[in-house]
Design a protein around this motif. Structure first.
Motif, short mmCIF file in Angstrom:
data_model
loop_
_atom_site.label_atom_id
_atom_site.label_comp_id
_atom_site.label_asym_id
_atom_site.label_seq_id
_atom_site.Cartn_x
_atom_site.Cartn_y
_atom_site.Cartn_z
N GLY A 166 97.32 121.62 82.89
CA GLY A 166 98.70 121.81 82.45
C GLY A 166 99.70 120.77 82.93
O GLY A 166 100.79 120.66 82.38
N LYS A 199 96.90 110.17 82.16
CA LYS A 199 96.90 110.26 83.63
C LYS A 199 97.48 109.00 84.29
O LYS A 199 97.79 109.03 85.48
CB LYS A 199 95.50 110.51 84.16
CG LYS A 199 94.83 111.77 83.64
CD LYS A 199 95.61 113.00 84.00
CE LYS A 199 94.98 114.31 83.59
NZ LYS A 199 94.13 114.32 82.43
N THR A 253 95.86 111.49 74.11
CA THR A 253 95.92 111.46 75.58
C THR A 253 94.86 110.60 76.26
O THR A 253 94.96 110.37 77.46
CB THR A 253 95.79 112.89 76.13
OG1 THR A 253 94.74 113.55 75.41
CG2 THR A 253 97.08 113.66 75.95
N GLY A 280 94.90 120.66 79.74
CA GLY A 280 93.81 121.06 80.63
C GLY A 280 94.39 122.01 81.66
O GLY A 280 94.70 123.16 81.37
N ASN A 325 89.63 111.76 84.13
CA ASN A 325 90.67 110.76 83.90
C ASN A 325 91.70 110.67 85.02
O ASN A 325 92.20 109.58 85.31
CB ASN A 325 91.38 111.03 82.57
CG ASN A 325 90.50 110.66 81.39
OD1 ASN A 325 89.59 109.83 81.52
ND2 ASN A 325 90.75 111.25 80.24
C1 LIG Z 1 93.89 115.37 81.75
C2 LIG Z 1 93.89 115.21 80.30
C3 LIG Z 1 94.65 116.04 79.48
C4 LIG Z 1 95.46 117.23 79.96
O1 LIG Z 1 96.14 117.07 81.17
P1 LIG Z 1 96.25 118.29 82.19
O2 LIG Z 1 97.19 117.82 83.22
O3 LIG Z 1 94.86 118.51 82.75
O4 LIG Z 1 96.69 119.47 81.42
C5 LIG Z 1 94.60 115.81 78.12
N1 LIG Z 1 93.85 114.84 77.60
C6 LIG Z 1 93.12 114.01 78.36
C7 LIG Z 1 92.31 112.94 77.71
C8 LIG Z 1 93.12 114.17 79.73
O5 LIG Z 1 92.39 113.36 80.49
#
Ligand SMILES: *Cc1c(COP(=O)(O)O)cnc(C)c1O
Length: 450
Positions: free
Chosen positions: A281, A118, A426, A279, A170
């Motif tokens: 996307g 993020k 991520t 999540g 996040n």
């Molecule tokens: C937000 C997030 C994702 C996925 O991102 P989206 O934009 O919600 O699809 C994946 N891993 C982590 C740790 C995240 O915080």
């Protein structure tokens, strides 16, 4: 339960039972055709993504000043890619065979400022707003670098505005931290099952946190409504923002350079497989879109979702996108992978991904925790549960019938010796040690069966 004609009955049944599935996207096209089919959407072009990268570079001197941890990279927020050689070896006895190709991870878990993917989109959209407002108010002196944004006159302007965002955690951290550092007020709408340490950290940074009993989509909706009709409110729309999407896509430009620096070739004979936890996307979608623009058919994209939150898979497989939620097929939205705990996907992203991605697979919570522990031992990398979802990808490709058939049918099997697997890590960099220790302990006690 809703009847959804377009959704294959056996897929629907597996999803409803929260069983792990491997779904191949029947709508995938050759990249050039796919991009033409998306032309009417006026998506960011490669040059728009380069402009976004340049904007981040303009702000780099300011970030280096505001966030000392970015000084080593001169204010550029970028993560390393790292080979997970020990994991690749250590996993053999469990899966009963090898994963062919070289397995790497991209450590967005350790991105500066926010410790998650993020940091790419969130920081970008807030800086973009800051630049727009400062320019409109005639504050920017083009002879000076952007450390001028730390001056009192800029802060006084930003302090009149409130940024709103809905987040599972996040995105709130990313936007909360950068907004406060620049001088904006910020309100983060979260669902009440958000991780307490994420809520505390946000409050510590000076953000206002509003908790909602209902789920994530409702939290986003609240943020959106609160910002309507208020000229001093700016809503960052996790479900629909093109700016967030563009900020995430910058990762692709950076990855291209990193791959070249590591001597990794990506072309028809040397495919790159990228596994992205998903999540709502936006983050995986932005990264995937950028990678497709650059590597076209040589990059293969898979999204990873928890078995209890397979919203993008459900939206894409049914073609209903944001018009369907996991609750509609009887799934209880409940997962330790809080970054992925989203019941309804972004329709904006789902439609873009339709002709572009290869597939989506789902992962059980205990598998993520098991991988979390294993990776912490083998390669000494500590991640939050969400970030492990993508590590299940190579296992699925080689050790499920559908995965293996995909490799066969796409003529990829004989190229796997030259392939690179990249599991996108991520998040995890900000997880407090005691909580990380609990995750590892939970993972250590999982008895896994493949
Ligand atoms: C937000 C997030 C994702 C996925 O991102 P989206 O934009 O919600 O699809 C994946 N891993 C982590 C740790 C995240 O915080």
């Amino acid at each position: 339960m809703k009847s959804i004609p377009a959704l294959d009955a056996s897929l629907k049944s597996s999803l409803s039972l929260a069983q792990p599935v491997f779904w191949l996207n029947p709508n995938k096209m050759k990249t050039q055709e796919a991009l033409s089919s998306l032309a009417s959407k006026a998506l960011p072009t490669l040059s728009d993504i380069q402009s976004a990268d340049e904007r981040l570079r303009r702000f780099a001197p300011l970030l280096a000043q505001l966030f000392p941890e970015t000084q080593a990279s001169n204010g550029i927020i970028e993560s390393k890619m790292k080979r997970v050689e020990q994991l690749q070896l250590g996993i053999i006895p469990f899966i009963g065979g090898r994963i062919i190709g070289d397995w790497w991870t991209k450590l967005d878990s350790h991105l500066d400022i926010a410790g998650s993917i993020k940091a790419r989109g969130g920081v970008y959209e807030v800086l973009m707003l800051a630049e727009k407002l400062a320019t409109e108010h005639g504050l920017v002196d083009s002879d000076q670098d952007y450390t001028q944004f730390a001056q009192a006159s800029f802060k006084a302007l930003f302090n009149q505005y409130t940024i709103l965002v809905g987040s599972t955690g996040n995105l709130g951290l990313s936007i909360g931290i950068i907004s406060r550092a620049i001088g904006f007020n910020v309100t983060v709408h979260m669902s009440s099952d958000a991780k307490p340490w994420k809520i505390s950290l946000l409050k510590e940074k000076g953000a206002t946190v509003v908790l909602h009993d209902s789920d994530y989509s409702k939290a986003v909706e609240e943020g959106r409504t609160a910002a309507l009709n208020d000229p001093f409110a700016y809503f960052i729309d996790d479900e629909n923002s093109v700016h967030l999407f563009t900020g995430y896509a910058v990762a692709a430009l950076r990855l291209k350079t990193q791959l070249a620096d590591e001597g990794i070739t990506v072309d028809d004979e040397h495919p790159l497989f990228v596994y992205l936890p998903c999540g709502v996307g936006g983050a995986p979608g932005g990264v995937a879109y950028g990678l497709k623009l650059i590597f076209e058919d040589s990059v293969k994209i898979f999204f990873a979702e928890p078995t209890h939150a397979p919203c993008m898979l459900l939206g894409m497989a049914s073609g209903l996108h944001s018009k369907i939620a996991v609750e509609d097929i009887g799934i209880e939205l409940k997962t330790e992978a809080d970054g992925l705990a989203v019941g309804r996907p972004s329709g904006f992203v789902g439609e873009i991904m339709m002709p572009l991605i290869d597939g989506i697979f789902t992962v059980e919570d205990h598998t993520m925790l098991w991988l979390l522990h294993l990776l912490s031992v083998t390669d000494k990398i500590e991640l939050e549960p969400s970030a492990l979802a993508g590590f299940y990808g190579p296992i699925q490709l080689f050790y499920t019938k559908d995965g293996f058939n995909y490799l066969l049918n796409e003529g990829l099997l004989e190229k796997m010796q030259n392939a690179t697997h990249l599991s996108w890590a991520t998040g995890g960099g900000l997880v407090p040690k005691a909580i990380m220790d609990d995750f590892k302990k939970a993972g250590a006690s999982v008895k896994i069966e493949f």
